[in-house]
Structures are given as C-alpha cells and as structure tokens.
Design an enzyme around this catalytic site. Sequence first.
Site, short mmCIF file in Angstrom:
data_model
loop_
_atom_site.label_atom_id
_atom_site.label_comp_id
_atom_site.label_asym_id
_atom_site.label_seq_id
_atom_site.Cartn_x
_atom_site.Cartn_y
_atom_site.Cartn_z
N GLY A 1 0.49 -1.47 0.27
CA GLY A 1 -0.02 -0.54 0.19
C GLY A 1 0.90 1.21 -0.13
O GLY A 1 1.85 1.45 -0.73
N SER A 2 0.35 2.40 0.62
CA SER A 2 0.60 3.83 0.59
C SER A 2 2.54 4.12 0.70
O SER A 2 3.08 4.89 0.92
CB SER A 2 -0.01 4.91 0.96
OG SER A 2 -1.35 4.63 0.21
N THR A 3 2.99 3.01 1.71
CA THR A 3 3.79 3.32 2.98
C THR A 3 5.65 2.88 1.28
O THR A 3 6.22 3.98 1.19
CB THR A 3 4.50 1.99 3.68
OG1 THR A 3 4.35 0.75 2.80
CG2 THR A 3 4.33 2.30 4.84
N LYS B 1 4.62 4.52 -1.16
CA LYS B 1 4.66 6.21 -2.21
C LYS B 1 6.19 7.51 -1.42
O LYS B 1 6.13 8.30 -2.74
CB LYS B 1 2.96 6.91 -1.83
CG LYS B 1 2.52 6.65 -2.43
CD LYS B 1 0.93 7.31 -2.23
CE LYS B 1 -0.61 6.14 -2.55
NZ LYS B 1 -1.83 6.71 -1.65
#
Length: 722
Positions: free
Chosen positions: A311-313, A315
Amino acid sequence: MKNKKTNFFASLLMIIFMLLFLIISGRFVYIQATGEVNEVSLTDWAKDKRETSIVLQAERGKIYDENGMTLAYNRPAYRLYAILDPEYSKNQKEPKHVVDPENTAELLAPFLDMNQKEIQKVIEQGITDDKFQVEFGQEGKNLSQQIMKDISDLDLPGIYFIQDAIRYYPNGMFASHILGFAQENEETNEIEGVTGVENAKNKLLSGTDGYLHYQRDKFNKKLLNPSEVVKNPENGNDVYLTIDQKIQTLLEDVLSQVDEKYEPDRISAVVMNPKTGEILAMSSRPSYNPNNPDQVENWYNDVISTPFEPGSTVKMFTWAAAINEGIYNGNELFRSGKYIVNEKIEPINDHNKGVGWGTISYDEGFLRSSNVAASKLVWEKLGADTFLDYLERFDFDKETGIDLPNEVAGKILYNWPSEKLRAAFGQGSTITPIQQIKAASAIANEGKMVQPFVIKKIVDSNTGKVIEEKEPKIVGEPISKETAAQMLDLLESVVNSKEGTGKPYRLTDYSVAGKTGTAQIPNPNGKGYLTGNNNNVFSFLGMAPKDDPQLLIHVSVKQPKLAEGESGSAPVAFIFNNVMENGLHYLNIEPDKESEEQNVETVKFPNIIGKDVAEIKKDLESLGPNVTIIGKGKKVTAVNLNEGDAFYSNQRIMVVTDQPTMPNISDWSQRDVFTLANLLDINVTVEGTGFATKQSVKEGTKIDSKTTLHVEFSGKIDKETE
C-alpha cells in the site's frame, strides 16, 4: 571272528576320535592364529565387552543480546531410569535395584506425566524381558533439577538419573522468530538448531564432542586400572545479536496488548538503527514460546518471510524517485479523485472512493496519500521504465541478505500498464517489511542504504576472543543527500500537517517523519480484493528524530477487529508511538520538541547496591510509584538497573534484598516478570499474554535458584490507552 569284528570297530572309533581331535585341534590352531570365530574378531569382541566409550558432549554456545544479556543457553535436565537386575545389588548393604515395582510406581507418579499403572507396566515388562534397566520415554526426560531432587529425596531403590542438557530460553516468547529454537535430535541425541539464529549458526554454536574411553566390568563400572583415554570436547562459540533487550521487550509488550485487544490475523514490527543497519528489535504475532514449540500457529518470521502488497508506504519511494530525477515540482497542481489514462486501462481512484480533494498540489497529494498523484508521477513525469529502475535501485527485486534463514523476497508485478500504475502506490507488487526498512534507510541516512543484520559478533566461549565481528555496510545509494533531506521534510508534514494521514503518529518529545499505508488484501478466490473496513493491512513506516533519525520502525497490522468508527491507524500507532518514544528516551536521544507536558520523564538511577534498605527506602519511594522491594533483608544485593541508567517515571524498579521472598506480581507485564526471573536466577514458565493474573509461588515465600515460577497472563489494553 568276534575278536576280529571287535578290533575293527575299535579301530574305526579310534580313527573317528583322531579325526575329531585333529578337527578340534585344527580349529583351535586356526582361532589362535587368526583370532577370529565366524569372521568375528575375538580381540574386538573382548574389547567391546570390557571397554566402553562415553561421549563428552560439547556445550552449545550461548546467544546474547548486544548488551550481554543471555537469550539462549543449555540448562541441565535429567533423564530417569530404573535398574532391575538383582545382580546389581550383590554384596551391597542396601538394594540398588527396584524391589517393589508397585510402590515405586505409586511414588513416582506425582512427578511424571504418567499414571501409576503406566509406570508399573514399564518396570514389570522390563523384569519380564530380563532387562538390566529401563527408561520411561519422553515422560522421563527433561526433568527439572527440582523434580530430580524431589524424586531423589524419596530414596527409592534402583531409581537413578542421567544428566542431559536442554536448550532454554529464559525470556520465553521474547524474540522467538529471531532466536528460533534448538532441540534434541532423536537419532543423534544432539541438540540441533531448527529455526532462526539457532539454525543459521548451528555449526558455530554446536562445537565438537569429545569422548572418554575406559575398561569396565559387567555392570559398566570402571576397573581399578581402567586405561582411560580422554579427548576433551570443544565447546560451541557464543553469538551476540544486535537485539537490544529493553527495546525488544518493549516491542513484545505492546504487540501482545494489541494482539489481545484487536485479535488481528497478523502483526509484524521491526526496529532498526538506520545509520548502521543493526536490528534492535523484531517480532510477529502469532508467536510462540521456544521452550515449548508444540502448538505453533505461525513458524514464519513475517518481517522477512511474508511478502504482501504494502500500500501507500511505497509512495515515499515514488516521490523520492521523482525528486531525485529532477522532474518534481511540489507546487504543481493536478486534479485528484480519479485518473483515467485511456479506456483500456482501469481508472485509478483515490482512497476516499475516488472523490478526491479537488485540484491540489503534488505536495498536498503526498500528505493526503493520493493514489492519483502517485500514478501521474510515474506515468506522466518519471516514465514507467525509470520508475522500475528506482524500484530496483531500492532493491525491491531481491532479498535483503539479512543473516537469518528463510528470507523471501517480494515480487515486482510490472508487465501491464495497469500494474505499472498501481505499483506507484503499492498495489499488485509485494515486498516484505525488511525490504521496506532497508530501502527507507536511504532516506534516513543521507541517501546511503544500509544492509540490515542481527548477528553482531561471534565469540570463542572459552577465551572470550572475538572470532568475527560485523561492521555496518552501505549496499547502495539510490538517491542523493539532497533528495533524502527533501523527503524527510515531506514525510514530517505527513505527520504534522492538518491534511496529513499520519497525525496519530505524533510524539510528545520527538518529531516523526513517516508514511502511512492501508493495503487491500487479495481475495482468496482470486477475484479482486476483500471488502470491509477490517479487511486491510494497516501499516506505518517512520523514523525519528526527523532531522537526524536514530530509529527506523515499520509496523503492520493485518485485519484487526476495529470498533465502529475506529481508524485502522489506532493499533499501529499504539505500537509505533510506544516503541519510538520510549526507545529514543532509553537510548538517551535528545528530544527535538518542546512540550508543556512530558509523558515520559527520565531520571538517572543512583548506585544502591550494598546499601541499607531502611536508609534508602524514602529515596526509592521518591523515584516513582513502581518500586518493588523484594524480601525482608537489610541490605540491597541486586537491582534491575545499573548506576547511571536512564529510567522512566512509570518504569518498574525491582530492589532485591539479602533475604529475597516472592513479591505479588499481579498486573505485571511479561517483560517485568522475566526481568524478575533473571534478577533472582529462578526458572519461569508463562501461559497466555497480557498481564499477570496468577502466580504459582505465593507472595512472601522464600525463593532461591531452585525455585520454579509459573505465571498466567490475561487481559486487554484499555480503550483509553490510545
């Protein structure tokens, strides 16, 4: 005619006897010349009968944390056996063999996991089979010193013990997925590492057995002149880990509390020094106690062996790539909510169901964790091929090489346009927590990416000489120093800005730079992803203090049972905040934030060893509410802190007197109970998680090194502790 016949038979008999004599004499001459009977060497046969060898087992090396606290060692254990042969009691004043199987079985039953009939059957069957001695299977092995002493005190004829060794882990579940466990191999009767460091360094830890060779009598006793030949064993080497016991136990405590409260499918957490790559703490749930690895729910060290869609880690690495390539303008605007590349590619939606936040800057897109911003950076700015190059620069395509067994690397899914777009925000591709924390070290360490490791050094157990010592190793520089600094600013704003998704991760004394993650879980039926608020992996990858990070932590919690309206960041933040704040204080890192209220007050501990308890009692009470004086003695003999150690106002202080007795440990954490056991050198076994509710040794009972304490734990963390 008769005499003639008689003479014939007499001659025949004489010939037969002469032939027999020649055959027998020839046989004796042959045996004397060759020393063999039926191809069996009489010399070897006699040697086997009168000589024997005993294996002198090498002591397996110990495993220590970085400060020298023992995490694994060989502890004496005892194996019960019974001598049945009456000949063994010959010429003895008292019987040395079992004379009353029924009475012997009745008295042994309370100490073994066998009933009287089972014990009696083993003994009587051995007598029927004319055996010299019998053992009692697994139930008669690995008996504690206390049980051995209690049975010995019964003075039962024919009952004896053989001293063995078992691998013992004094802190129970502590760092079990790192340590692994070792146990006796039934074929070789040697202790061998099965998992973890015990397995990875099995050869170094094992050493080399020796032997004692001597002549014996029929009862296996040494002759007066036994002609002994001795080869001394070479003990195994000791292994020192990078694990810090205090940070690890802090991590274990908060993971257990979250596990009790939220009942997630999985939890994993890892703490690393981003400057050196030293792993200071690592743990997973479900976990297990290596002293009793029977009913294990999860053998995997999830930090290194279980890749998942993060997921967004991810980014933070997408933005780092764009900044490093010089194509990033944080003030540039884009339309959030939904990104449609073309009709053939499934649209990319922001996490608020594609609504977005209107037209915002890329900097704000990072704070709000916009999937659209991440995909547009890769597709329109960086280019998919360049982004793949950065994923490989951060080593997401390979194992980290950490010195633990069974590491499994994630997989970059990057074949179709949709996969490339989604890789920008951590969907589709998989990575492990250890891969993420290694990559993030480049941001925390001025662009330099370090090798994670858990084994600090190997030491000769006999001489104390360091055989091998690991040094920090830079394994790449995926981004520049300037890019790393800009990323720290962006990551700090995720936590501190009002639009940021990382507000729950604000600390009292330290600034945090980090990135949240909420990852969907693939549906087991292969169709899309699971739905529902609980069906996600919630995570945080953060570092502190922001300007010069000293600790780097990754936490993930899979499918927690959240209360209605509760955020998935609640269990993750409880773990991260407790470990980061207290860990930095413990390491004496200067706070970089000023606050009116300090949740954690640190004090330097004074030297009280040898001092009079009555004189220092008031001083001890002034140190905080959690001071426990153990025993009614007059002098202080031990304490769980060293002079000059920093401690917190809510930390439990244990002061041992020269007449120690068992304290009331109700509501103590497992960490405190194991600290007490180490301080008093007593054996402890635990059941459950949470806080102590029952103790086998009553308050006020005198205790010594032979004491065994069993503690039951239960309970959940309070909703208000978040």
